[in-house]
Design a protein around this motif. Structure first.
Motif, short mmCIF file in Angstrom:
data_model
loop_
_atom_site.label_atom_id
_atom_site.label_comp_id
_atom_site.label_asym_id
_atom_site.label_seq_id
_atom_site.Cartn_x
_atom_site.Cartn_y
_atom_site.Cartn_z
N SER A 46 -25.68 45.50 -21.37
CA SER A 46 -24.42 45.31 -22.11
C SER A 46 -23.68 46.62 -22.29
CB SER A 46 -24.71 44.67 -23.47
OG SER A 46 -25.52 45.53 -24.26
N ARG A 47 -24.42 47.71 -22.41
CA ARG A 47 -23.82 49.05 -22.52
C ARG A 47 -24.88 50.09 -22.18
NH1 ARG A 47 -19.36 51.55 -24.32
NH2 ARG A 47 -18.48 49.52 -24.89
N GLU A 55 -32.92 54.40 -31.86
CA GLU A 55 -33.62 53.32 -32.56
C GLU A 55 -34.00 52.22 -31.57
OE1 GLU A 55 -32.40 49.96 -35.90
OE2 GLU A 55 -31.36 51.91 -35.90
N ASP A 104 -36.29 48.28 -30.91
CA ASP A 104 -36.66 47.04 -31.57
C ASP A 104 -38.17 46.92 -31.67
OD1 ASP A 104 -37.55 46.36 -29.03
OD2 ASP A 104 -35.82 45.05 -28.60
N ARG A 115 -32.26 50.18 -28.58
CA ARG A 115 -31.20 49.27 -29.03
C ARG A 115 -30.01 49.98 -29.67
NH1 ARG A 115 -32.83 46.41 -25.86
NH2 ARG A 115 -33.96 44.43 -26.10
N ARG A 116 -30.23 51.14 -30.31
CA ARG A 116 -29.12 51.73 -31.06
C ARG A 116 -29.30 53.25 -31.10
NH1 ARG A 116 -29.67 48.82 -35.16
NH2 ARG A 116 -28.09 47.27 -34.55
N HIS A 147 -27.84 56.82 -33.22
CA HIS A 147 -27.17 57.33 -34.42
C HIS A 147 -26.63 58.73 -34.11
CE1 HIS A 147 -28.92 54.26 -37.27
NE2 HIS A 147 -29.75 54.13 -36.23
N THR A 163 -22.75 54.83 -35.35
CA THR A 163 -23.82 54.32 -34.49
C THR A 163 -23.20 53.58 -33.31
OG1 THR A 163 -23.99 52.21 -35.67
CG2 THR A 163 -25.38 54.03 -36.47
N ASP A 187 -24.49 50.48 -30.31
CA ASP A 187 -25.53 49.62 -29.75
C ASP A 187 -25.46 49.68 -28.23
OD1 ASP A 187 -26.25 48.84 -32.28
OD2 ASP A 187 -25.04 47.01 -32.27
N ALA A 188 -26.63 49.78 -27.60
CA ALA A 188 -26.71 49.83 -26.13
C ALA A 188 -28.10 49.39 -25.70
CB ALA A 188 -26.42 51.25 -25.63
N ASP A 189 -28.22 49.02 -24.43
CA ASP A 189 -29.51 48.57 -23.89
C ASP A 189 -30.23 49.67 -23.12
OD1 ASP A 189 -28.88 46.03 -24.83
OD2 ASP A 189 -27.87 45.49 -22.96
#
Length: 330
Positions: free
Chosen positions: A22-23, A90, A92, A98-99, A101, A107, A109-111
């Motif tokens: 997704s990113r 960060e 999961d 997943r994230r 900072h 923040t 979100d990315a894969d």
């Protein structure tokens, strides 16, 4: 999460991009990070690039080219965040990224995250060897002979490639290490010759640095050492069209040049560097910009200092190349 240091790393990253994340977050906007961002956009993958410096490529090519690179990335849909540091990554419960900072409190979100913060020279195995080795490589002379910890030249240990910190007389014999395969090939040729030759027949490694990068449809190519400069000027072409040449200079002599989609002229600039030509150089073609005015090169770290040209290169191959003294430009 990925680094790109080996062929296996590249293969793993290729599979991750093929899965359609997704990113993608790219940490570092040097050449490797910028090329990865370019590949993501070619595949229509959303990508965020985080860079601590004010612009992409600024550490290697300076502020003016950095601004051009930033505009180019944003024009191709890159979410470019400059002047920020990633403070925490960060994951999961399954251990997947997943994230991220940032130090500005935001923040994202990315894969997929790719860490592109520079090369690592493989010198750890030489610790306690008595050689002058460290994180920047192994110090050597222009004949590729390694130095020991006391600064004495060894006669039976030779180095080549990105681990070799070789003095270059054109740049005041500063110890320069280069992360490009072309330099490794040329340096290995000199090292191999000197291994089997007597003192009077040995060659110096006096090659002018050269590298290139293809990103966002643009061929970026450089000759010389741009960081050994205090001014830069666009001498040919159009910045708006992403087709130009910029020359770098220090205290009145040409030290490097960078081209965007205009590499055919770099041999001309190589000759200017090797002959300590005055800066700014005259434009050899009619496509000289209307406002040719040097500007400060503005690197984020202190530039290498120079005192003006003291030598020029002669000859065309390692058996001929020597240096001869010249007068400094005032």
């Amino acid at each position: 999460m990925f680094v790109v240091r080996t062929r296996e790393h590249a293969e793993s990253l290729r599979r991750a991009l093929a899965a359609g994340p997704s990113r993608v977050l790219v940490i570092g906007a040097g050449f490797t990070g910028s090329e990865i961002a370019s590949i993501c956009r070619e595949r229509d993958i959303p990508v965020t690039v985080a860079e601590l410096a004010p612009a992409p490529l600024v550490g290697a090519l300076g502020a003016m080219i950095g601004e051009i690179a930033a505009d180019m990335q944003r024009a191709h849909g890159v979410e470019l965040r400059c002047g920020v540091k990633v403070t925490r990554l960060e994951g999961d419960a399954q251990g997947h990224f997943r994230r991220a900072h940032f130090d500005d409190g935001t923040t994202i979100d990315a894969d997929v995250a790719v860490v592109a913060l520079g090369g690592i020279r493989n010198t750890e195995w030489l610790r306690d060897s008595g050689l002058a080795e460290g994180v920047w490589g192994i110090a050597c002379d222009t004949g590729c002979r390694a130095l020991d910890l006391n600064g004495l030249i060894t006669d039976d240990v030779f180095v080549a490639g990105d681990v070799a910190r070789c003095p270059n007389p054109i740049y005041e014999c500063r110890l320069i290490s280069l992360e490009h395969w072309a330099n490794a090939v040329e340096q290995a040729q000199v090292a191999a010759h000197n291994m089997v030759s007597g003192q009077v027949d040995r060659w110096p490694h006096l090659s002018i640095p050269l590298f290139w990068s293809i990103q966002f449809g643009v061929n970026i190519k450089s000759v010389g050492v741009p960081t050994f400069a205090d001014e830069v000027v666009v001498t040919q072409g159009s910045v708006a069209d992403r087709r130009f040449v910029a020359a770098y200079g220090y205290r009145g002599r040409v030290t490097a040049a960078v081209s965007f989609n205009n590499a055919k002229w770099l041999d001309h600039y190589r000759q200017l560097i090797e002959t300590a030509a005055p800066f700014p150089p005259p434009c050899p073609t009619p496509d000289q910009p209307a406002d040719v005015k040097p500007v400060p090169v503005d690197f984020p770290a202190p530039t290498l200092l120079a005192q003006g040209a003291t030598v020029v290169v002669t000859g065309h191959d390692p058996s001929e190349r020597r240096v001869t003294s010249v007068q400094q430009h005032r």
